[in-house]
Motif scaffolding. Structure first.
Motif, PDB file in Angstrom:
ATOM      1  N   ALA A 174       0.780  -1.337   0.000  1.00  0.00           N
ATOM      2  CA  ALA A 174       0.079   0.212   0.022  1.00  0.00           C
ATOM      3  C   ALA A 174       0.797   1.166  -0.013  1.00  0.00           C
ATOM      4  O   ALA A 174       0.252   2.467  -0.448  1.00  0.00           O
ATOM      5  N   ALA A 175       2.093   1.277   0.351  1.00  0.00           N
ATOM      6  CA  ALA A 175       2.950   2.435   0.478  1.00  0.00           C
ATOM      7  C   ALA A 175       3.084   3.248  -0.787  1.00  0.00           C
ATOM      8  O   ALA A 175       2.781   4.447  -0.756  1.00  0.00           O
ATOM      9  N   PRO A 176       3.297   2.645  -1.988  1.00  0.00           N
ATOM     10  CA  PRO A 176       3.369   3.568  -3.024  1.00  0.00           C
ATOM     11  C   PRO A 176       2.006   4.069  -3.270  1.00  0.00           C
ATOM     12  O   PRO A 176       1.848   5.416  -3.695  1.00  0.00           O
ATOM     13  N   MET A 177       0.832   3.491  -3.506  1.00  0.00           N
ATOM     14  CA  MET A 177      -0.487   4.182  -3.516  1.00  0.00           C
ATOM     15  C   MET A 177      -0.561   5.287  -2.588  1.00  0.00           C
ATOM     16  O   MET A 177      -1.308   6.367  -2.763  1.00  0.00           O
ATOM     17  N   VAL A 235       7.294   1.863   3.949  1.00  0.00           N
ATOM     18  CA  VAL A 235       6.380   2.037   4.888  1.00  0.00           C
ATOM     19  C   VAL A 235       6.844   3.152   5.604  1.00  0.00           C
ATOM     20  O   VAL A 235       5.764   4.359   5.899  1.00  0.00           O
ATOM     21  N   TRP A 236       7.974   3.314   6.099  1.00  0.00           N
ATOM     22  CA  TRP A 236       8.258   4.512   6.846  1.00  0.00           C
ATOM     23  C   TRP A 236       8.542   5.824   6.066  1.00  0.00           C
ATOM     24  O   TRP A 236       8.023   6.849   6.585  1.00  0.00           O
ATOM     25  N   ILE A 257       5.727  11.131   4.691  1.00  0.00           N
ATOM     26  CA  ILE A 257       5.074  11.875   3.660  1.00  0.00           C
ATOM     27  C   ILE A 257       3.688  12.160   4.173  1.00  0.00           C
ATOM     28  O   ILE A 257       3.079  13.413   4.272  1.00  0.00           O
ATOM     29  N   ALA A 258       2.918  11.366   4.976  1.00  0.00           N
ATOM     30  CA  ALA A 258       1.681  11.556   5.289  1.00  0.00           C
ATOM     31  C   ALA A 258       1.757  12.509   6.597  1.00  0.00           C
ATOM     32  O   ALA A 258       1.057  13.399   6.654  1.00  0.00           O
ATOM     33  N   ILE A 259       2.922  12.433   7.347  1.00  0.00           N
ATOM     34  CA  ILE A 259       2.751  13.429   8.568  1.00  0.00           C
ATOM     35  C   ILE A 259       3.137  14.641   7.781  1.00  0.00           C
ATOM     36  O   ILE A 259       2.595  15.903   8.137  1.00  0.00           O
TER      37      ILE A 259
END
Length: 332
Positions: free
Chosen positions: A62-65, A183-184, A189-191
């Motif tokens: 799921a990380a790239p998406m 994942v990290w 990037i989400a943060i």
């Protein structure tokens, strides 16, 4: 007359109750759906689904998406559309791989080239949308074709898997503290996207431009610059996703990014239902990507066909859009 008088207050009283139910459904539907999906697939395949190995696999895939969907979230928050996302994913990853494979470019430089291509594509898109006053749907549809054409010219529509540096592959295949490095990266990037949208003047300006562009202009906000920046962030996110994808597979194959377009939109719209005001947020997108990853993995484990999985993805997107519009209608 008596009947009408007794029904009027009842109907009036039912309206706030219905609104509260819809609000609760909108706000907590996604966490509930995640719990139900885990319960369902866990009961069907407890030996395979409810394992740490499967959990880490879901997160890694799921990380790239997630990275691509986070960039798209910024564009949607401004009330724009970006259909070039999948093509930008393919171009960013393919350029980095081709630079290493064909020209022996050091992998850090190859990554910079891929990121620059994504950001440049976003800049060009934003400049056309803002400068020409064109519809972002049409412009990004055309850009998707242009970027795909550039990718095909670079790769000659072949799978490139030679000459890729081990340092580059390590981005997609190495682990840190039991989790894949991707994942990290996606979490960081989400943060950053959350901080941008919720804790900076630019982020608040992007939301304002999406809700009421005329009022944002009258308030003195640099709406044109914000819109261009939003498209650049989306292009950069797509390029990062492409780099993570090619590092994960240690190869670049033609049109690889198109498979991410529909899930990314489904994640962004589904994630907006997790917000009390229906906004597109990084937190909501993270939850939605996690949910979609669980569903995709679960459906694969119960051996459903690719067509059935695509059907579910389409249904999720439709349902997410309907829930999002329903929530906005209730707020009005």
């Amino acid at each position: 007359m008596t009947t009408v008088e007794t029904r009027g207050p009842a109907l009036a009283g039912s309206a706030p109750a219905l609104s509260r139910v819809i609000g609760i459904l909108q706000r907590y539907a996604l966490p509930i759906a995640i719990l139900l999906a885990v319960t369902l697939f866990g009961s069907l395949r407890p030996d395979a689904f409810l394992t740490w190995r499967n959990a880490t696999a879901v997160l890694t895939l799921a990380a790239p998406m997630l990275v691509a969907a986070l960039g798209l979230t910024v564009v949607l928050a401004m009330g724009e559309i970006d259909l070039s996302l999948g093509s930008a994913i393919g171009l960013g990853g393919a350029l980095a791989v081709c630079a290493m494979s064909f020209f022996g470019t050091p992998w850090p430089v190859a990554i910079v080239l891929g990121l620059a291509a994504g950001a440049a594509a976003g800049l060009l898109t934003g400049a056309m949308v803002v400068g020409l006053g064109a519809n972002s749907l049409i412009i990004t549809l055309g850009m998707a074709s242009v970027l795909t054409g550039v990718e095909f010219l670079m790769t000659d529509q072949r799978t490139i898997y030679t000459g890729i540096a081990q340092g580059y592959i390590a981005l997609g295949q190495s682990e840190v503290l039991g989790l894949n490095l991707q994942v990290w990266i996606a979490g960081l990037i989400a943060i950053c996207v959350h901080a941008l949208l919720w804790h900076t003047e630019w982020g608040r300006g992007m939301y304002a431009a999406g809700e009421n562009p005329e009022a944002a202009i009258l308030a003195g906000l640099p709406v044109s610059a914000l819109r261009i920046a939003g498209f650049m962030i989306a292009g950069l996110g797509a390029a990062i996703a492409g780099i993570l994808l090619t590092a994960q597979t240690a190869s670049a194959f033609s049109n690889a990014g198109q498979a991410f377009l529909l899930p990314a939109y489904a994640a962004a719209f589904l994630g907006s239902t997790a917000s009390s005001d229906g906004r597109f947020t990084a937190f909501g997108t993270v939850l939605a990507v996690f949910f979609i990853g669980i569903v995709q993995t679960g459906l694969t484990m119960v051996q459903l066909s690719t067509g059935a999985i695509s059907l579910v993805q389409g249904a999720l997107l439709i349902g997410a859009v309907l829930l999002s519009r329903l929530g906005r209608k209730e707020r009005r």
